[in-house]
Design a protein around this motif. Structure first.
Motif, mmCIF file in Angstrom:
data_model
loop_
_atom_site.group_PDB
_atom_site.id
_atom_site.type_symbol
_atom_site.label_atom_id
_atom_site.label_comp_id
_atom_site.label_asym_id
_atom_site.label_seq_id
_atom_site.Cartn_x
_atom_site.Cartn_y
_atom_site.Cartn_z
ATOM 1 N N ILE A 106 0.783 -0.998 0.101
ATOM 2 C CA ILE A 106 -0.095 -0.069 0.074
ATOM 3 C C ILE A 106 1.013 1.277 -0.047
ATOM 4 N N MET A 107 0.939 1.747 -0.992
ATOM 5 C CA MET A 107 2.016 2.822 -1.356
ATOM 6 C C MET A 107 1.622 4.360 -0.713
ATOM 7 N N ALA A 108 0.634 4.681 -1.073
ATOM 8 C CA ALA A 108 0.170 5.969 -0.480
ATOM 9 C C ALA A 108 -1.276 6.394 -0.677
ATOM 10 N N LYS A 109 -1.677 7.386 0.351
ATOM 11 C CA LYS A 109 -2.957 7.841 0.220
ATOM 12 C C LYS A 109 -3.100 9.177 0.037
ATOM 13 N N HIS A 129 -0.571 10.909 2.548
ATOM 14 C CA HIS A 129 0.063 10.221 3.456
ATOM 15 C C HIS A 129 1.080 9.002 2.874
ATOM 16 N N ALA A 130 2.262 8.884 3.206
ATOM 17 C CA ALA A 130 3.189 7.791 2.485
ATOM 18 C C ALA A 130 2.907 6.673 3.342
ATOM 19 N N ILE A 131 2.128 5.803 3.191
ATOM 20 C CA ILE A 131 1.802 4.557 3.946
ATOM 21 C C ILE A 131 2.828 3.632 3.850
ATOM 22 N N GLY A 132 3.421 3.137 2.565
ATOM 23 C CA GLY A 132 4.462 2.102 2.695
ATOM 24 C C GLY A 132 4.383 0.800 3.658
ATOM 25 N N GLU A 133 3.154 0.376 3.293
ATOM 26 C CA GLU A 133 2.968 -1.005 4.308
ATOM 27 C C GLU A 133 3.097 -1.994 3.365
#
Length: 193
Positions: free
Chosen positions: A157-160, A171-175
């Motif tokens: 999940i890259m970003a929102k 938001h840089a999620i990076g999960e």
């Protein structure tokens, strides 16, 4: 000036771009896997099919629409995927998703960008993977998120990009996650909405 984002970091897109953004491009890039032949001879590259997707969510966290390799345009026309790259060959962005922020329907609160390895390789095997956000009007890179976290996962999940007090933020999620398409990540995405 571009901002190198760290996992979990949030930024105001308008402040980073120096004014209101109308159109943005989320670019995804990576390189094919380089393998060495027997005794170092006959090296070759192995294709990697990473897929960029964008899921549109409403205020209550329900998916409204999805843009990916099987649906290249949102139903309202505000988001367009430029097409599926199945190899990672070439320089620059391998896949792009163009977003007209002014045309995104008012009921859409969040746009979540994901990447999946459709061919099943893990990110430990993929080289130079990144995503970036570009002001499509000026061509200026607003933000970059390097997908450098190596490991046995096949999705991220890259970003929102989301609305907050009338302003678009990122938001840089990076999960990390696993799965061949965005569908596999929907339960994980829910906690970030």
């Amino acid at each position: 000036m571009s901002v190198n984002l760290s996992k979990g970091q949030k930024i105001s897109l308008e402040k980073e771009a120096g004014g209101a953004l109308g159109r943005v491009t989320m670019g995804l890039g990576w390189d094919a896997i380089k393998t060495k032949g027997f005794l170092g001879f006959g090296s070759k590259t192995e294709a990697v099919d990473l897929d960029a997707s964008c899921v549109m969510f409403n205020e209550s966290g329900a998916p409204v629409d999805v843009i990916y390799f099987r649906q290249l345009k949102s139903k309202d026309g505000s988001i367009v995927h430029t097409g599926d790259n199945r190899t990672g060959a070439g320089d620059g962005d391998d896949e792009q998703i163009n977003v007209d922020l002014n045309a995104v329907p008012a009921q859409v609160k969040s746009l979540v960008f994901t990447v999946n390895s459709f061919t099943g390789q893990t990110f430990a095997q993929v080289e130079n993977a990144y995503c970036r956000l570009v002001d499509a009007g000026s061509g200026k890179e607003v933000a970059r998120f390097n997908l450098s976290v190596q490991g046995p996962h096949s999705a991220q999940i890259m970003a929102k990009v989301y609305r907050h007090n009338g302003e678009w933020k990122m938001h840089a999620i990076g999960e990390n996650g696993n799965g061949r398409t965005f569908d596999d990540l929907l339960p994980q995405i829910a906690q970030h909405l």
